[in-house]
Design an enzyme around this catalytic site. Structure first.
Site, PDB file in Angstrom:
ATOM      1  N   ASP A  88      36.328  79.864  21.656  1.00 22.61           N
ATOM      2  CA  ASP A  88      35.752  80.312  20.390  1.00 22.61           C
ATOM      3  C   ASP A  88      35.508  81.811  20.368  1.00 22.61           C
ATOM      4  OD1 ASP A  88      35.583  77.972  18.946  1.00 22.61           O
ATOM      5  OD2 ASP A  88      33.536  77.502  19.574  1.00 22.61           O
ATOM      6  N   GLU A 185      35.493  69.728  10.827  1.00 22.16           N
ATOM      7  CA  GLU A 185      34.165  69.327  11.308  1.00 22.16           C
ATOM      8  C   GLU A 185      33.295  68.791  10.186  1.00 22.16           C
ATOM      9  OE1 GLU A 185      30.334  70.805  13.966  1.00 22.16           O
ATOM     10  OE2 GLU A 185      32.117  72.074  13.816  1.00 22.16           O
TER      11      GLU A 185
END
Length: 257
Positions: A88, A185
């Site tokens: 990330d 998500e």
């Protein structure tokens, strides 16, 4: 070197989707967990900024820094031989295209096979810059943890027709920009399914239903290693916290004997 790596990473995932092969992705933040996951056959290992919460005890992911991500990415890389490592870009590290490329290169140097950043149309300049620099990129749309302070809470996405259409547009524009796959998500499952069917690249769901092309979980949620919080979509398949507590209490009793 970068251009070859991004092509191999993306084409491999697209080929696997075309064959109907589902993808298994889990998070790792250190050498032992990375090695366990790799030896167990996980396809993709995510060094997620979730480490801020499950490793460093932060309230959310917004305080995670590049130095933290570099530190953990290098540790994970040492434990992995077969899986692809995705890392990330933390909040504030990709405010401009130049900043995004600079920090993506730092993560690649630390051992990332691909980098992930959150958002769709709003960050498309950064995404294109990363891909044009020859760095493999993984998208992330739906609920965006780095935006929790702005939104005020973690909210399910795709509940309205307008929101669902925006998510589809984000997914398509990320695919066009060169994303190798996209994390969906906390999304209404029907919306995630429609997006998955519309894309050539794989989708990887987390709290987005069973019809994505793969699934990802925060590993402590899977193994019961973070007992203080459990997402509603995470099914624990072990209870590491209980075993550690049992072992430590046994040790304490013996040591104090």
């Amino acid at each position: 070197m970068y251009a070859c790596r991004v092509h191999e990473f993306a084409s491999s995932l697209i080929d696997r989707k075309a064959r109907g092969e589902k993808l298994a992705m889990l998070t790792a933040y250190d050498y032992p967990m990375a090695r366990w996951l790799d030896e167990a056959g996980v396809d993709l290992i995510l060094v997620g900024d979730s480490l801020g919460m499950v490793v460093l005890g932060m309230q959310d992911t917004t305080g995670v820094t590049m130095s933290m991500m570099l530190h953990h990415a290098a540790a994970v890389r040492r434990g992995v031989e077969k899986a692809s490592v995705v890392v990330d870009l933390p909040a504030g590290s990709y405010l401009t295209p130049d900043m995004a490329v600079h920090n993506a290169r730092r993560l690649v140097a630390a051992g990332a096979d691909a980098v992930k950043l959150e958002g769709g149309m709003k960050v498309i300049g950064q995404v294109r810059a990363i891909v044009e620099a020859g760095i493999a990129y993984v998208g992330h749309i739906g609920m965006l943890p780095q935006s929790v302070l702005h939104e005020g809470a973690y909210k399910k996405k795709g509940k309205t027709d307008e929101d669902a259409e925006r998510l589809m547009e984000d997914a398509l524009v990320l695919q066009e920009a060169g994303a190798a796959c996209i994390v969906l998500e906390s999304m209404v499952p029907e919306v995630a399914e429609r997006i998955s069917k519309a894309l050539k690249i794989p989708t990887i769901g987390i709290g987005a239903g069973p019809d994505c092309d793969g699934q990802v979980l925060v590993t402590p949620d899977l193994v019961g290693g973070f007992p203080w919080f459990k997402p509603p979509f995470a099914e624990s398949r072990a209870n590491v916290a209980m075993e550690v507590t049992r072992a430590v209490r046994e040790y304490v009793r013996k040591a104090k004997g």
